[in-house]
Design an enzyme around this catalytic site. Structure first.
Site, PDB file in Angstrom:
ATOM      1  N   HIS A  55       0.819  -1.217   0.000  1.00 44.06           N
ATOM      2  CA  HIS A  55       0.000   0.000   0.000  1.00 44.06           C
ATOM      3  C   HIS A  55       0.860   1.278   0.000  1.00 44.06           C
ATOM      4  CE1 HIS A  55      -3.099  -2.856   1.084  1.00 44.06           C
ATOM      5  NE2 HIS A  55      -2.430  -3.200   2.157  1.00 44.06           N
ATOM      6  N   SER A  78       1.564  -0.251  -5.390  1.00 50.09           N
ATOM      7  CA  SER A  78       0.670  -0.554  -4.285  1.00 50.09           C
ATOM      8  C   SER A  78       0.163  -1.983  -4.444  1.00 50.09           C
ATOM      9  CB  SER A  78      -0.510   0.420  -4.308  1.00 50.09           C
ATOM     10  OG  SER A  78      -1.092   0.492  -3.030  1.00 50.09           O
ATOM     11  N   SER A  83      -5.684   1.585  -2.347  1.00 53.99           N
ATOM     12  CA  SER A  83      -5.011   1.946  -1.091  1.00 53.99           C
ATOM     13  C   SER A  83      -3.968   3.058  -1.221  1.00 53.99           C
ATOM     14  CB  SER A  83      -4.354   0.705  -0.477  1.00 53.99           C
ATOM     15  OG  SER A  83      -3.358   0.209  -1.346  1.00 53.99           O
ATOM     16  N   ASP A 130       3.252  -7.618   0.113  1.00 52.23           N
ATOM     17  CA  ASP A 130       2.135  -7.537   1.058  1.00 52.23           C
ATOM     18  C   ASP A 130       0.942  -8.227   0.415  1.00 52.23           C
ATOM     19  OD1 ASP A 130       0.017  -6.893   2.699  1.00 52.23           O
ATOM     20  OD2 ASP A 130       0.512  -4.773   2.872  1.00 52.23           O
ATOM     21  N   GLU A 191       4.500  -9.212   4.342  1.00 56.67           N
ATOM     22  CA  GLU A 191       3.893  -8.366   5.368  1.00 56.67           C
ATOM     23  C   GLU A 191       2.686  -8.969   6.080  1.00 56.67           C
ATOM     24  OE1 GLU A 191       4.809  -5.355   6.365  1.00 56.67           O
ATOM     25  OE2 GLU A 191       3.007  -4.407   7.169  1.00 56.67           O
ATOM     26  N   ASN A 216       4.840 -10.947   9.136  1.00 55.66           N
ATOM     27  CA  ASN A 216       3.555 -10.863   9.846  1.00 55.66           C
ATOM     28  C   ASN A 216       3.637 -11.465  11.238  1.00 55.66           C
ATOM     29  OD1 ASN A 216       0.543 -10.393   9.789  1.00 55.66           O
ATOM     30  ND2 ASN A 216       0.593 -12.584  10.203  1.00 55.66           N
ATOM     31  N   LYS A 221       4.569  -7.272  14.913  1.00 53.10           N
ATOM     32  CA  LYS A 221       3.745  -6.970  13.735  1.00 53.10           C
ATOM     33  C   LYS A 221       2.303  -7.409  14.024  1.00 53.10           C
ATOM     34  CE  LYS A 221       1.874  -6.851   9.581  1.00 53.10           C
ATOM     35  NZ  LYS A 221       0.482  -7.294   9.343  1.00 53.10           N
ATOM     36  N   ASP A 225       0.031  -4.217  14.636  1.00 48.65           N
ATOM     37  CA  ASP A 225      -0.570  -3.682  13.405  1.00 48.65           C
ATOM     38  C   ASP A 225      -1.958  -4.294  13.188  1.00 48.65           C
ATOM     39  OD1 ASP A 225      -1.236  -4.124  10.601  1.00 48.65           O
ATOM     40  OD2 ASP A 225       0.772  -3.578   9.993  1.00 48.65           O
ATOM     41  N   ASN A 226      -2.028  -5.638  13.144  1.00 51.29           N
ATOM     42  CA  ASN A 226      -3.300  -6.298  12.838  1.00 51.29           C
ATOM     43  C   ASN A 226      -4.349  -5.949  13.899  1.00 51.29           C
ATOM     44  OD1 ASN A 226      -1.156  -7.483  11.464  1.00 51.29           O
ATOM     45  ND2 ASN A 226      -2.148  -9.458  11.275  1.00 51.29           N
ATOM     46  N   CYS A 230      -5.971  -1.950  13.335  1.00 49.91           N
ATOM     47  CA  CYS A 230      -7.387  -2.034  12.913  1.00 49.91           C
ATOM     48  C   CYS A 230      -8.295  -1.387  13.948  1.00 49.91           C
ATOM     49  CB  CYS A 230      -7.790  -3.486  12.683  1.00 49.91           C
ATOM     50  SG  CYS A 230      -6.975  -4.206  11.236  1.00 49.91           S
ATOM     51  N   HIS A 336      -7.452  -9.076   3.660  1.00 55.19           N
ATOM     52  CA  HIS A 336      -6.591  -8.634   2.557  1.00 55.19           C
ATOM     53  C   HIS A 336      -7.270  -8.620   1.197  1.00 55.19           C
ATOM     54  CE1 HIS A 336      -2.767  -7.476   0.885  1.00 55.19           C
ATOM     55  NE2 HIS A 336      -3.043  -8.280  -0.126  1.00 55.19           N
ATOM     56  N   HIS A 386      -3.588   2.292   8.771  1.00 56.36           N
ATOM     57  CA  HIS A 386      -3.199   2.422  10.178  1.00 56.36           C
ATOM     58  C   HIS A 386      -2.348   3.670  10.415  1.00 56.36           C
ATOM     59  CE1 HIS A 386      -4.645  -1.551  10.302  1.00 56.36           C
ATOM     60  NE2 HIS A 386      -3.529  -2.235  10.373  1.00 56.36           N
ATOM     61  N   SER A 394       5.794  -2.454  12.274  1.00 52.14           N
ATOM     62  CA  SER A 394       5.740  -3.411  11.155  1.00 52.14           C
ATOM     63  C   SER A 394       6.919  -3.198  10.204  1.00 52.14           C
ATOM     64  CB  SER A 394       4.447  -3.219  10.349  1.00 52.14           C
ATOM     65  OG  SER A 394       3.338  -3.318  11.186  1.00 52.14           O
ATOM     66  N   GLN A 398      10.137  -5.203   8.640  1.00 51.05           N
ATOM     67  CA  GLN A 398      10.360  -5.372   7.199  1.00 51.05           C
ATOM     68  C   GLN A 398      11.797  -5.025   6.829  1.00 51.05           C
ATOM     69  OE1 GLN A 398       9.156  -6.595   4.621  1.00 51.05           O
ATOM     70  NE2 GLN A 398       6.930  -6.686   4.769  1.00 51.05           N
TER      71      GLN A 398
END
Ligand code: NAI
Length: 465
Positions: A55, A78, A83, A130, A191, A216, A221, A225-226, A230, A336, A386, A394, A398
């Protein structure tokens, strides 16, 4: 659409705005800034040619500038047609990094852009992915070149149609290209849950031709992040799309994994009455003990106001469900891919476009549903994804994964790996100061008593957080 030089973006004049937002993001991305400090001089990514498919947001712009500061050559697209933040793409293009990303691009352009991230003079030698599309593009193309024509014979969706056409185009223009490109790759860092899932499947089928790092499943991560990402961005997306009052509404969250947990917390925080659906008894029990009613979709389908899929699975909200929904029910996905909701089956209904990424669709009963981002991940389609701080964690993972693959790739087998726990703890540590967290230090006798060292790692591999 202006296409100048080695990029395809909406409008280069958005670069100044992008830079101003990037300046703010940098103050919220301490992990990435610390890596620039630590590795800016030694440039461990010198010689790396990274094909990035993730993204194209302001946070990703900060990642790209970090990879470049560490010595890498980068080309970017992306990983979703909705996104991109066009000002983020503009600032990257202006800085001289080739980028191919326009919010609302077509599927044909999406796969063309995916191809263009590999077009370094000597090809790419690393993928930063990703969802796995860039990896799949190369691997499927190479298999077709090596005789498996049936892989692209019969598209089953618009996505596949565009992908297969792009593969054929590249094969016609440059015979043998996919195989040569595949063989140059040192590895991929992935990711997200869905992309990681694809990588493990490839490994099990003996089809993974290089090492992969599963970013991930770094704790810093998926458990941040998840979940917390969210928690902030789901409601942001629904609000920007619909301005609906969330307090008091009944919302159903399908799936209670990391994304589901964050999504349910997001809606509950906004005052919605949240119900959860699950297939896994452990996650169902967690949802119940977090205070959410766990139901089947069928039993609440005509009662709820908002439906959100978070499963990474397909056909979760089906056409027969949408036919039963209340008038003006809001339907969206934060997983996703868009196949969590059977959007293709809505195509022969009456669609009224309300604004970009918001459609009203009339069902045979006369009831209407509001569909967000055509079923694509709505926190990035309808909002800006996010916040920077959580993406810093995250993207620090990476960057460490890319350094690992580039500098030590030959020490890995063609398998899927997670980064070692000491690096996971390092990523967390880099984010403490920004929010004023003070750590307690273990005394030597205490460390001995629980069987760790005072510097960490503090937990065994099997610990689940
Ligand atoms: P997860 O595996 O932790 O959670 C998915 C949950 O859905 C599991 O608990 C599973 O049992 C449940 N599930 C599967 N099929 C179901 C069904 N038919 N009905 C109800 N529940 C079902 O995965 P995670 O990490 O939560 O990721 C979910 C998806 O979100 C993935 O596609 C991932 O790539 C994506 N993702 C999206 C982000 C975003 O910003 N939009 C951020 C991170 C991940």
């Amino acid at each position: 659409m202006p296409t100048a030089g080695d990029y395809a973006i909406k409008d280069i004049s958005l670069a100044a705005y992008g830079r101003r937002e990037l300046d703010i993001a940098e103050t919220e991305m301490p992990g990435l800034m610390a890596l620039r400090e630590e590795y800016g001089e030694s440039k461990p990514l010198k010689g790396a040619r990274i094909a990035g498919s993730l993204h194209m947001t302001i946070q990703t712009a900060c990642l790209i500038e970090t990879l470049v500061a560490l010595g890498a050559d980068v080309r970017w697209a992306s990983c979703n047609i909705f996104s991109t933040q066009d000002h983020a793409a503009a600032v990257i293009a202006e800085g001289g990094t080739p980028v191919f990303a326009i919010k609302g691009e077509s599927l044909v352009d999406y796969w063309d852009y995916c191809d263009r991230i590999f077009q370094f003079e000597d090809g790419a030698n690393l993928i930063l992915d990703d969802g796995g599309d860039a990896t799949m593009y190369i691997l499927v193309g190479a298999r077709v070149e090596n005789g498996e024509d049936e892989l692209i014979a019969a598209p089953t969706s618009e996505e596949e149609e565009a992908l297969f056409a792009q593969i054929k185009k590249r094969m016609a223009e440059s015979p043998g290209w996919f195989t040569k490109q595949r063989d140059k790759l040192y590895g991929v860092s992935e990711e997200t849950t869905t992309g990681v899932h694809r990588l493990y499947q490839l490994m099990e089928q003996g089809q993974l031709p290089f090492p992969a790092i599963n970013v991930n499943d770094s704790v810093t991560k998926s458990k941040f992040d998840n979940k917390y990402g969210c928690k902030e961005s789901l409601v942001d997306g629904i609000r920007r799309a619909t301005d609906t009052m969330m307090a008091g509404k009944v919302a159903v969250v399908c799936g209670y994994g990391d994304v589901g947990k964050g999504s349910a917390a997001s809606l509950a925080g906004a005052g919605a009455r949240v119900k959860v659906t699950e297939v896994d008894p452990i996650c169902a029990l967690q949802a119940a003990m977090d205070g959410f009613e766990v139901v089947t979709l069928e039993e609440v389908i005509d009662q709820a106001d908002i439906f959100i899929t978070t499963t990474g699975n397909k056909d979760v909200i089906r056409i027969e469900h949408m036919r039963e929904m209340k008038d003006m029910a809001i339907v969206g996905n934060i997983g996703h891919f868009d196949n969590e909701i059977q959007v293709a089956n809505l195509k022969n209904h009456k669609w009224t476009n309300i604004k970009d990424q918001v459609d009203m669709i009339e069902m045979p009963s006369g009831n209407r549903i509001i569909l967000l981002s055509e079923g694509r991940l709505l926190n990035l389609g309808n909002a800006t994804g996010h916040p920077s701080f959580v993406m810093s964690a995250s993207f620090t993972n990476q960057t460490l994964a890319q350094i690992e693959l580039w500098t030590k790739g030959d020490q890995y087998e063609n398998k899927v790996y997670v980064l070692p726990k000491h690096l996971d703890e390092k990523v967390a540590r880099l984010h403490l100061g920004r929010i004023g967290v003070k750590l307690t230090e273990l005394r030597k006798d205490q460390a001995d008593y629980i069987g760790v060292t005072a510097e960490g790692p503090f937990k065994p591999e099997h610990y689940r957080y």
